[in-house]
Design an enzyme around this catalytic site. Structure first.
Site, PDB file in Angstrom:
ATOM      1  N   ASP A 102       0.788  -1.251   0.000  1.00 45.54           N
ATOM      2  CA  ASP A 102       0.000   0.000   0.000  1.00 45.54           C
ATOM      3  C   ASP A 102       0.813   1.291   0.000  1.00 45.54           C
ATOM      4  O   ASP A 102       0.473   2.229   0.734  1.00 45.54           O
ATOM      5  CB  ASP A 102      -0.960  -0.003   1.199  1.00 45.54           C
ATOM      6  CG  ASP A 102      -2.005  -1.092   1.121  1.00 45.54           C
ATOM      7  OD1 ASP A 102      -1.847  -2.021   0.314  1.00 45.54           O
ATOM      8  OD2 ASP A 102      -2.981  -1.032   1.890  1.00 45.54           O
ATOM      9  N   ASP A 150      -4.664  -0.621  -1.704  1.00 48.79           N
ATOM     10  CA  ASP A 150      -6.025  -0.387  -1.268  1.00 48.79           C
ATOM     11  C   ASP A 150      -6.779   0.103  -2.498  1.00 48.79           C
ATOM     12  O   ASP A 150      -6.321   1.036  -3.177  1.00 48.79           O
ATOM     13  CB  ASP A 150      -5.996   0.732  -0.205  1.00 48.79           C
ATOM     14  CG  ASP A 150      -6.584   0.305   1.119  1.00 48.79           C
ATOM     15  OD1 ASP A 150      -7.000  -0.857   1.268  1.00 48.79           O
ATOM     16  OD2 ASP A 150      -6.630   1.167   2.027  1.00 48.79           O
ATOM     17  N   HIS A 161     -10.498   0.896  -3.053  1.00 49.14           N
ATOM     18  CA  HIS A 161     -11.847   0.936  -2.475  1.00 49.14           C
ATOM     19  C   HIS A 161     -12.912   1.464  -3.436  1.00 49.14           C
ATOM     20  O   HIS A 161     -12.635   2.363  -4.232  1.00 49.14           O
ATOM     21  CB  HIS A 161     -11.850   1.872  -1.265  1.00 49.14           C
ATOM     22  CG  HIS A 161     -11.030   1.402  -0.103  1.00 49.14           C
ATOM     23  ND1 HIS A 161     -11.098   0.136   0.414  1.00 49.14           N
ATOM     24  CD2 HIS A 161     -10.121   2.066   0.671  1.00 49.14           C
ATOM     25  CE1 HIS A 161     -10.279   0.034   1.455  1.00 49.14           C
ATOM     26  NE2 HIS A 161      -9.662   1.176   1.621  1.00 49.14           N
ATOM     27  N   HIS A 200     -10.327   7.427   1.287  1.00 53.58           N
ATOM     28  CA  HIS A 200      -8.961   7.289   0.776  1.00 53.58           C
ATOM     29  C   HIS A 200      -8.888   6.160  -0.261  1.00 53.58           C
ATOM     30  O   HIS A 200      -9.694   5.231  -0.228  1.00 53.58           O
ATOM     31  CB  HIS A 200      -7.983   6.995   1.924  1.00 53.58           C
ATOM     32  CG  HIS A 200      -8.230   5.670   2.577  1.00 53.58           C
ATOM     33  ND1 HIS A 200      -9.188   5.484   3.546  1.00 53.58           N
ATOM     34  CD2 HIS A 200      -7.681   4.445   2.368  1.00 53.58           C
ATOM     35  CE1 HIS A 200      -9.204   4.220   3.922  1.00 53.58           C
ATOM     36  NE2 HIS A 200      -8.305   3.547   3.216  1.00 53.58           N
ATOM     37  N   LYS A 250      -6.871  -4.838  -3.218  1.00 52.44           N
ATOM     38  CA  LYS A 250      -7.619  -5.399  -2.084  1.00 52.44           C
ATOM     39  C   LYS A 250      -8.634  -4.399  -1.557  1.00 52.44           C
ATOM     40  O   LYS A 250      -8.605  -3.232  -1.940  1.00 52.44           O
ATOM     41  CB  LYS A 250      -6.654  -5.805  -0.961  1.00 52.44           C
ATOM     42  CG  LYS A 250      -5.927  -4.635  -0.328  1.00 52.44           C
ATOM     43  CD  LYS A 250      -4.951  -5.130   0.726  1.00 52.44           C
ATOM     44  CE  LYS A 250      -4.154  -4.009   1.353  1.00 52.44           C
ATOM     45  NZ  LYS A 250      -4.946  -3.013   2.089  1.00 52.44           N
ATOM     46  N   CYS A 270      -1.876  -2.394   7.636  1.00 48.68           N
ATOM     47  CA  CYS A 270      -1.804  -3.329   6.506  1.00 48.68           C
ATOM     48  C   CYS A 270      -0.500  -4.127   6.479  1.00 48.68           C
ATOM     49  O   CYS A 270      -0.503  -5.291   6.078  1.00 48.68           O
ATOM     50  CB  CYS A 270      -2.055  -2.581   5.204  1.00 48.68           C
ATOM     51  SG  CYS A 270      -3.773  -1.992   5.127  1.00 48.68           S
TER      52      CYS A 270
HETATM   53 ZN   LIG Z   1      -8.269   1.455   3.162  1.00 46.90          ZN
END
Ligand SMILES: [Zn+2]
Length: 199
Positions: free
Chosen positions: A20, A62, A64, A81, A106, A145
């Protein structure tokens, strides 16, 4: 007198996992991790070693949906974020990712958070298919993470080197980062610095 540790030598079953390292977690980002920019040149040093040895480099990100459950407007703990496809979810230009970098996205499910790179992804299967046994893990953030990715890797039977010069913590509570490092080491992760990696 303290023991002199031999340098770590990369083996054909090793992979580098960068967790990340995305714009939103860097200074100026939506969820900036303090001093996270300091790890970029160090990560580039690791990338160079793995490239020179012909070993895989994997980055997790990440990724999202805009209404992810971990976001404050949805009742979660974090500001919005790393929304998939936005600049904040991108990798910084300063990070010299190789052309054949493997990207693992992810936390794409709006209803579920995923701090670990293994959570709901093909990471484990990908590594097994490549014959990987040891993982060298760094990135952001130490206390979320990175912590969960390292613990999952150990549970799955991978050997883990924690790149202690290439991680930074959020430290929502002071000391979270140090406690996370202690937990990872207790479970079997070996702390490593770039200078201890054989060129
Ligand atoms: Zn996140």
């Amino acid at each position: 007198m303290s023991a002199v540790h031999p340098k770590t030598i990369l083996a054909p079953s090793d992979a580098l996992i960068i967790v990340d390292v995305q714009q939103d977690f860097l200074p100026g980002g939506a969820l900036a991790v303090p001093r996270s920019d300091e790890i970029l040149p160090v990560l580039n040093g690791y990338i160079e070693r793995f490239r020179a040895a012909g070993l895989p480099v994997v980055v997790t990100r990440d990724w999202h949906p805009p209404d992810h459950c971990s976001f404050k407007p949805q009742g979660g703990p974090w500001p919005v974020h790393c929304v998939a496809g936005t600049a904040g979810a991108g990798f910084p230009l300063e990070l010299k990712l190789p052309e054949d970098v493997r990207i693992v996205s992810k936390a794409e499910d709006p209803m579920q958070d995923a701090y670990s790179g293994f959570s709901g992804t093909n990471l484990s299967a990908m590594l097994r298919a490549l014959g990987i046994q040891r993982l060298f893990i760094g990135g952001l953030a130490t206390d979320y993470c990175v912590l969960n990715t390292v613990l999952d890797a150990l549970r799955k039977g991978f050997g883990v080197f924690l790149l202690e010069d290439a991680i930074r913590a959020v430290n929502v509570r002071p000391g979270d980062g140090e406690r996370a490092v202690a937990r990872m080491r207790e479970r079997g992760a070996v702390a490593l610095q770039l200078k201890a990696l054989m060129p």
